[in-house]
Design a protein around this motif. Structure first.
Motif, short mmCIF file in Angstrom:
data_model
loop_
_atom_site.label_atom_id
_atom_site.label_comp_id
_atom_site.label_asym_id
_atom_site.label_seq_id
_atom_site.Cartn_x
_atom_site.Cartn_y
_atom_site.Cartn_z
N LYS A 106 11.57 10.77 13.10
CA LYS A 106 12.62 11.77 12.89
C LYS A 106 12.02 13.17 12.93
CE LYS A 106 12.40 11.52 7.82
NZ LYS A 106 11.09 10.85 7.76
N HIS A 107 12.85 14.17 12.85
CA HIS A 107 12.41 15.57 12.93
C HIS A 107 11.29 15.84 11.93
CE1 HIS A 107 15.73 16.55 15.57
NE2 HIS A 107 16.61 16.13 14.66
N ASN A 108 10.27 16.55 12.41
CA ASN A 108 9.17 17.06 11.59
C ASN A 108 8.22 15.98 11.06
OD1 ASN A 108 10.13 19.80 11.78
ND2 ASN A 108 11.71 19.22 10.29
N ASP A 109 8.33 14.79 11.58
CA ASP A 109 7.38 13.74 11.19
C ASP A 109 6.00 14.03 11.77
OD1 ASP A 109 8.83 12.06 9.56
OD2 ASP A 109 9.40 10.66 11.14
N ILE A 110 4.99 13.53 11.08
CA ILE A 110 3.62 13.51 11.62
C ILE A 110 3.30 12.06 11.95
CG2 ILE A 110 1.18 14.00 11.21
CD1 ILE A 110 2.04 16.08 9.14
N LEU A 111 2.94 11.82 13.22
CA LEU A 111 2.61 10.48 13.68
C LEU A 111 1.11 10.40 13.91
CD1 LEU A 111 3.20 7.67 14.87
CD2 LEU A 111 3.80 8.80 17.03
N GLY A 112 0.44 9.54 13.14
CA GLY A 112 -1.00 9.37 13.26
C GLY A 112 -1.33 8.10 14.03
N GLY A 198 -3.90 13.90 9.69
CA GLY A 198 -3.89 12.45 9.62
C GLY A 198 -3.59 11.94 8.23
N GLN A 199 -4.16 12.61 7.25
CA GLN A 199 -3.93 12.22 5.86
C GLN A 199 -2.47 12.43 5.46
OE1 GLN A 199 -6.86 13.86 3.22
NE2 GLN A 199 -5.65 13.44 1.39
N GLU A 200 -1.85 13.46 6.03
CA GLU A 200 -0.47 13.79 5.69
C GLU A 200 0.56 13.05 6.55
OE1 GLU A 200 -0.41 18.00 6.19
OE2 GLU A 200 -1.39 18.42 4.26
N ALA A 201 0.10 12.26 7.50
CA ALA A 201 1.00 11.60 8.44
C ALA A 201 2.03 10.74 7.71
CB ALA A 201 0.21 10.74 9.42
N ASP A 202 3.27 10.79 8.19
CA ASP A 202 4.34 9.95 7.65
C ASP A 202 4.26 8.54 8.23
OD1 ASP A 202 6.10 12.26 6.43
OD2 ASP A 202 5.62 12.88 8.49
N ILE A 203 3.78 8.46 9.47
CA ILE A 203 3.70 7.20 10.20
C ILE A 203 2.29 7.02 10.73
CG2 ILE A 203 4.60 5.84 12.15
CD1 ILE A 203 7.09 7.71 12.05
N ALA A 204 1.74 5.86 10.54
CA ALA A 204 0.44 5.51 11.14
C ALA A 204 0.64 4.28 12.01
CB ALA A 204 -0.60 5.23 10.06
#
Length: 313
Positions: A106-112, A198-204
């Motif tokens: 979704k919007h503004n997610d961080i994907l690691g 990477g530490q703050e990613a919502d999705i790994a």
């Protein structure tokens, strides 16, 4: 030997001839000089007493039954996606992983991201999605000591393109020769920023590796022969290039301190920690990851799922 022991011994002999050696009941009766009815009663006795048990392995079992079984076996697992994988398990897992990502980003997610052939297959099949503010970041180092291909840059580029963003690379070796060198590099301003993302990613999203001689990390020139041998004796595989045992515990703290990227405990904090795998050889490492709670979502082929459900260490 009392009467009951004799009965047990005879029942075991009958069961061995019938189930293992393929004798029919009439042949057994003639072989042991007993009646066919006695053979039948002894076979039933063996089953009733638990002397003979049956285990049926059904590769055609409904996928939802496998999913339920895996969710029950691994309490930290929230979702299991199983594909038939009859023709090309790697590609099917890649397609399923891509479709799932398209649903949840979704919007503004961080994907690691990790890297390897399985994650790259997800990248190949992901479709562009109309979201904004998404960041795509490598969660472990990506440079190799050899020309062995790890698909790291191709993977992050494809994901970044799908989510209309710039890729955030971690352009350093994943494992250093010395922990002090890794520490110096990790304190570089840019590298520190990438690691923090990477530490703050919502999705790994990641896969696991094996400890076979053909394992990608072993072919990339990171280890001495002695280090490789030690890892093969102690570990079942790796997650983000951190080697684990069957319970998910780090097995070599020296090598772990030389490794740059997300620490495994951080994966437990992710909203979506997605393990993708399509190889029965990876089952021990998948098990270790799930037992330790590093992944809460699993995308896997049916054969590997069957093996995983039956796996015990």
């Amino acid at each position: 030997m009392d009467g009951e022991d004799k009965k047990i011994a005879l029942a075991l002999k009958v069961a061995t001839l019938y189930y293992r050696d393929g004798f029919n009941q009439q042949d057994i009766a003639a072989e042991l000089n007993i009646s066919r009815a006695t053979v039948s009663r002894l076979l039933q006795y063996g089953r009733d007493q638990g002397l003979v048990t049956f285990k049926i392995h059904n590769p055609l079992a409904p996928l939802h039954q496998l999913e339920t079984g895996l969710l029950e076996k691994y309490p930290s697992l929230k979702k299991a996606i199983i594909v038939p994988g009859k023709d090309n398990p790697l590609e099917e897992v890649g397609i399923a992983g891509a479709h799932y990502l398209e649903q949840i980003v979704k919007h503004n997610d961080i994907l690691g991201l990790g890297w390897g052939k399985t994650v790259y297959q997800v990248a190949l099949h992901i479709d562009a999605k109309d979201v904004s503010g998404v960041k795509v970041v490598q969660m472990k180092g990506s440079m190799a000591n050899t020309e062995t291909r790890n698909y790291a840059f191709e993977t992050v580029n494809a994901f970044a393109s799908a989510f209309h963003t710039l890729p955030q690379y971690l352009p350093v070796p994943v494992i250093f020769d010395h922990a002090k060198t890794k520490e110096l590099v990790a304190n570089d301003t840019h590298i520190k920023y990438i690691l923090k993302l990477g530490q703050e990613a919502d999705i790994a999203m990641f896969t696991v590796g094996t400890v076979r001689d053909s394992a990608l990390l072993f072919r990339m020139g990171y280890f001495t022969a002695a280090e490789q041998k030690a890892l093969q004796q102690e570990a079942v595989g790796d997650i983000f290039s951190r080697f684990i045992d069957a319970k998910g515990h780090i097995v070599n703290h020296d090598i772990n301190e030389r490794t740059i990227g997300i620490r495994l405990d951080e994966l437990k904090k992710k909203k979506h920690s997605i393990l993708v795998a399509a190889n029965v050889a990876k089952v021990p490492a998948i098990h270790g990851s799930l037992v330790a709670g590093y992944a809460n979502t699993l995308v896997i082929d049916q054969e590997s799922a069957n093996n995983l459900l039956e796996y015990s260490n």
